[in-house]
Scaffold this motif. Structure first.
Motif, PDB file in Angstrom:
ATOM      1  N   SER A 276       0.813  -1.224   0.000  1.00  0.00           N
ATOM      2  CA  SER A 276       0.000   0.000   0.000  1.00  0.00           C
ATOM      3  C   SER A 276       0.840   1.266   0.000  1.00  0.00           C
ATOM      4  N   GLN A 277       2.145   1.135   0.237  1.00  0.00           N
ATOM      5  CA  GLN A 277       3.024   2.301   0.215  1.00  0.00           C
ATOM      6  C   GLN A 277       3.314   2.749  -1.210  1.00  0.00           C
ATOM      7  N   PHE A 278       2.957   1.900  -2.192  1.00  0.00           N
ATOM      8  CA  PHE A 278       3.298   2.191  -3.584  1.00  0.00           C
ATOM      9  C   PHE A 278       2.031   2.246  -4.432  1.00  0.00           C
ATOM     10  N   THR A 279       2.121   2.913  -5.561  1.00  0.00           N
ATOM     11  CA  THR A 279       0.976   2.999  -6.475  1.00  0.00           C
ATOM     12  C   THR A 279       0.809   1.685  -7.229  1.00  0.00           C
ATOM     13  N   ALA A 280      -0.407   1.392  -7.640  1.00  0.00           N
ATOM     14  CA  ALA A 280      -0.690   0.151  -8.372  1.00  0.00           C
ATOM     15  C   ALA A 280       0.156   0.080  -9.637  1.00  0.00           C
ATOM     16  N   GLY A 281       0.738  -1.088  -9.861  1.00  0.00           N
ATOM     17  CA  GLY A 281       1.552  -1.291 -11.051  1.00  0.00           C
ATOM     18  C   GLY A 281       2.965  -0.768 -10.952  1.00  0.00           C
ATOM     19  N   SER A 282       3.363  -0.283  -9.764  1.00  0.00           N
ATOM     20  CA  SER A 282       4.720   0.241  -9.593  1.00  0.00           C
ATOM     21  C   SER A 282       5.739  -0.893  -9.657  1.00  0.00           C
ATOM     22  N   ALA A 283       6.992  -0.530  -9.856  1.00  0.00           N
ATOM     23  CA  ALA A 283       8.068  -1.519  -9.959  1.00  0.00           C
ATOM     24  C   ALA A 283       8.185  -2.343  -8.675  1.00  0.00           C
ATOM     25  N   GLU A 284       7.966  -1.700  -7.530  1.00  0.00           N
ATOM     26  CA  GLU A 284       8.093  -2.412  -6.246  1.00  0.00           C
ATOM     27  C   GLU A 284       7.022  -3.482  -6.103  1.00  0.00           C
ATOM     28  N   ILE A 285       5.785  -3.147  -6.486  1.00  0.00           N
ATOM     29  CA  ILE A 285       4.699  -4.128  -6.380  1.00  0.00           C
ATOM     30  C   ILE A 285       4.914  -5.260  -7.378  1.00  0.00           C
ATOM     31  N   ARG A 286       5.386  -4.912  -8.579  1.00  0.00           N
ATOM     32  CA  ARG A 286       5.676  -5.962  -9.560  1.00  0.00           C
ATOM     33  C   ARG A 286       6.769  -6.899  -9.059  1.00  0.00           C
ATOM     34  N   GLN A 287       7.756  -6.322  -8.368  1.00  0.00           N
ATOM     35  CA  GLN A 287       8.837  -7.154  -7.840  1.00  0.00           C
ATOM     36  C   GLN A 287       8.311  -8.119  -6.775  1.00  0.00           C
ATOM     37  N   ILE A 288       7.441  -7.633  -5.886  1.00  0.00           N
ATOM     38  CA  ILE A 288       6.869  -8.500  -4.854  1.00  0.00           C
ATOM     39  C   ILE A 288       6.054  -9.615  -5.487  1.00  0.00           C
ATOM     40  N   ASP A 289       5.232  -9.276  -6.471  1.00  0.00           N
ATOM     41  CA  ASP A 289       4.410 -10.285  -7.153  1.00  0.00           C
ATOM     42  C   ASP A 289       5.284 -11.321  -7.858  1.00  0.00           C
ATOM     43  N   ASP A 290       6.350 -10.853  -8.503  1.00  0.00           N
ATOM     44  CA  ASP A 290       7.254 -11.782  -9.189  1.00  0.00           C
ATOM     45  C   ASP A 290       7.957 -12.694  -8.190  1.00  0.00           C
ATOM     46  N   MET A 291       8.339 -12.140  -7.052  1.00  0.00           N
ATOM     47  CA  MET A 291       9.005 -12.953  -6.027  1.00  0.00           C
ATOM     48  C   MET A 291       8.078 -14.054  -5.521  1.00  0.00           C
ATOM     49  N   GLN A 292       6.799 -13.728  -5.364  1.00  0.00           N
ATOM     50  CA  GLN A 292       5.844 -14.744  -4.916  1.00  0.00           C
ATOM     51  C   GLN A 292       5.636 -15.828  -5.973  1.00  0.00           C
ATOM     52  N   LYS A 293       5.553 -15.401  -7.237  1.00  0.00           N
ATOM     53  CA  LYS A 293       5.347 -16.370  -8.317  1.00  0.00           C
ATOM     54  C   LYS A 293       6.536 -17.312  -8.458  1.00  0.00           C
TER      55      LYS A 293
END
Length: 441
Positions: free
Chosen positions: A321-338
């Motif tokens: 929630s600290q970042f905007t939707a689709g930001s690089a940080e959120i993409r990195q977290i999603d990729d790490m989970q995948k």
């Protein structure tokens, strides 16, 4: 060597520490047959309790022989003898007070039997069950908790890190100006400092957050930087980030009441350093409440544990929630989970694994026994950092307390080691209401 005593052990003592019979010095140990029957029910399963039951039974088989009933089993040089009490004669005092014939009451009868047969020696029932201790005292039976692994001083879990007043202002200026810090010997209290101790230095005109680095033997300024969008809100949180971000510190204990940010800080630090590790692993023990066992939940193993892991996902969502939707940080977290670089799972699933190059966070560690903590830490491979978080005043296990839980035990035994740091968070930052409830309710 004191006066020899007889100790009657309850089942929960063995399940807590399967090596407990090694800790009674020259005294004799008596095991009620009811304890062996209860241990038999715990043999099957993958939990730590099941492992402890199996290991104890194996050790019992190793030290005993066919004449056990007559001679008992020697526990070694300088130690006592182990006896199995097969006499199931129900004591009248027990039957009158507690007519229901359950294992606890059979154990009480056993303690009375041993006391009658050995009147010249003091007989003590040892149990971690508070209710059974109350019953024993009501019957006039000497009873004790199992205290071998209890922490005596728990003040370090109540107070914030230390503050040193009247420090030379010029020394504080030097700490600010020097990238590497100043020699610890320049401070009058340097001999009192333990490795990785965090503290506040104050003078009449300035102050600084600092940490003693045992590897360089210097006092260095603690920076108030952010980790993956999470900014420390108080001095203790800054200290926590400092030790969490230091790759030389391989074991960290973070304690504090609810809402102080223990798990959030650990997770934010892990994500910031993700490139240094092959995997970020979050785990917590499953402690069933309200008599609901995990087996009653539908679905696969992951679906069954999902409700228990939700607090960890909540912390992950706070960071997102600290970042905007689709930001690089959120993409990195999603990729790490995948890619299984960021894994959230039940602690039971990591038992038996060797953890190499992993940033491992064990949440709710106060619900673990000292032996369980040891089992986890000894799984640590090269390049792994272990972080244990928890509130020692919020224990869900019926046989652990603030002094005997694994988290407190680890902090007490590891303090003074260069690879270890402990931070106690005091101020709640979840909300003003949460802080008020934590203090008053």
């Amino acid at each position: 060597m004191g006066t020899k005593k007889n100790f009657v052990l309850d089942t929960n003592v063995i399940l807590h520490d399967y090596k407990c019979i090694e800790n009674f010095q020259e005294n004799d140990i008596y095991l009620p047959i009811a304890v062996l029957e209860e241990l038999d029910k715990f043999k099957k399963g993958s939990d730590q309790l099941n492992y402890n039951a199996r290991e104890f039974i194996r050790e019992l088989d190793r030290i005993t022989s066919d004449d056990l009933a007559l001679k008992g089993a020697s526990l070694g040089i300088g130690k006592g003898t182990l006896y199995i009490v097969t006499d199931e004669k129900e004591q009248r005092k027990v039957k009158v007070a507690f007519p229901e014939r359950i294992p606890d009451h059979r154990i009480l009868s056993c303690a009375l039997i041993v006391a009658e047969e050995k009147p010249e020696m003091k007989t003590i029932l040892v149990t971690k069950d508070i209710n059974l201790r109350m019953k024993a005292r009501a019957l006039g039976i000497h009873v004790e908790d199992y205290i071998t692994d209890k922490v005596v001083d728990i003040d370090l879990f109540r107070n914030a890190q230390e503050t040193f007043e009247d420090v030379d202002a010029d020394l504080i200026d030097q700490i600010y100006s020097s990238h590497d810090g100043i020699d610890a010997s320049l401070l009058d209290f340097s001999e009192r400092l333990e490795p990785n101790a965090c503290f506040i230095l104050k003078s009449a005109r300035n102050s600084v957050l600092a940490r003693y680095n045992p590897f360089t033997q210097k006092i260095k300024k603690v920076e108030k930087g952010s980790n993956y969008g999470i900014v420390p809100r108080n001095a203790e949180q800054s200290f926590a980030f400092d030790v969490l971000n230091d790759p030389d510190i391989k074991l960290v204990g973070i304690t504090g009441k609810a809402g102080t940010g223990k798990t959030l800080l650990a997770l934010a630090s892990a994500l910031k350093q993700a490139e240094l590790y092959k995997q970020v692993l979050l785990a917590r023990p499953i402690v069933s409440l309200a008599n609901k066992d995990i087996g009653f939940l539908p679905g696969t193993e992951k679906e069954k544990v999902a409700p228990y892991m939700q607090p960890l996902f909540d912390n992950l969502n706070v960071i997102k929630s600290q970042f905007t939707a689709g930001s690089a940080e959120i993409r990195q977290i999603d990729d790490m989970q995948k890619n299984n670089q960021l894994v959230i799972e039940a602690l039971a699933f990591i038992r038996g694994r060797s953890l190499s190059e992993t940033f491992c966070i064990i949440d709710e560690a106060q619900n673990l026994t000292p032996h369980e903590i040891k089992t986890i830490v000894t799984r640590t491979g090269e390049g792994t950092k272990m972080v244990f978080t928890g509130d020692i005043q919020q224990i869900d296990s019926p046989y652990l307390d603030a002094q005997s839980n694994g988290l407190a035990y680890m902090v007490d035994r590891m303090k003074g080691q260069e690879l270890f740091a402990h931070i106690n968070l005091v101020k709640g930052e979840r909300s003003q209401l949460a802080e008020l409830a934590s203090d008053l309710l």
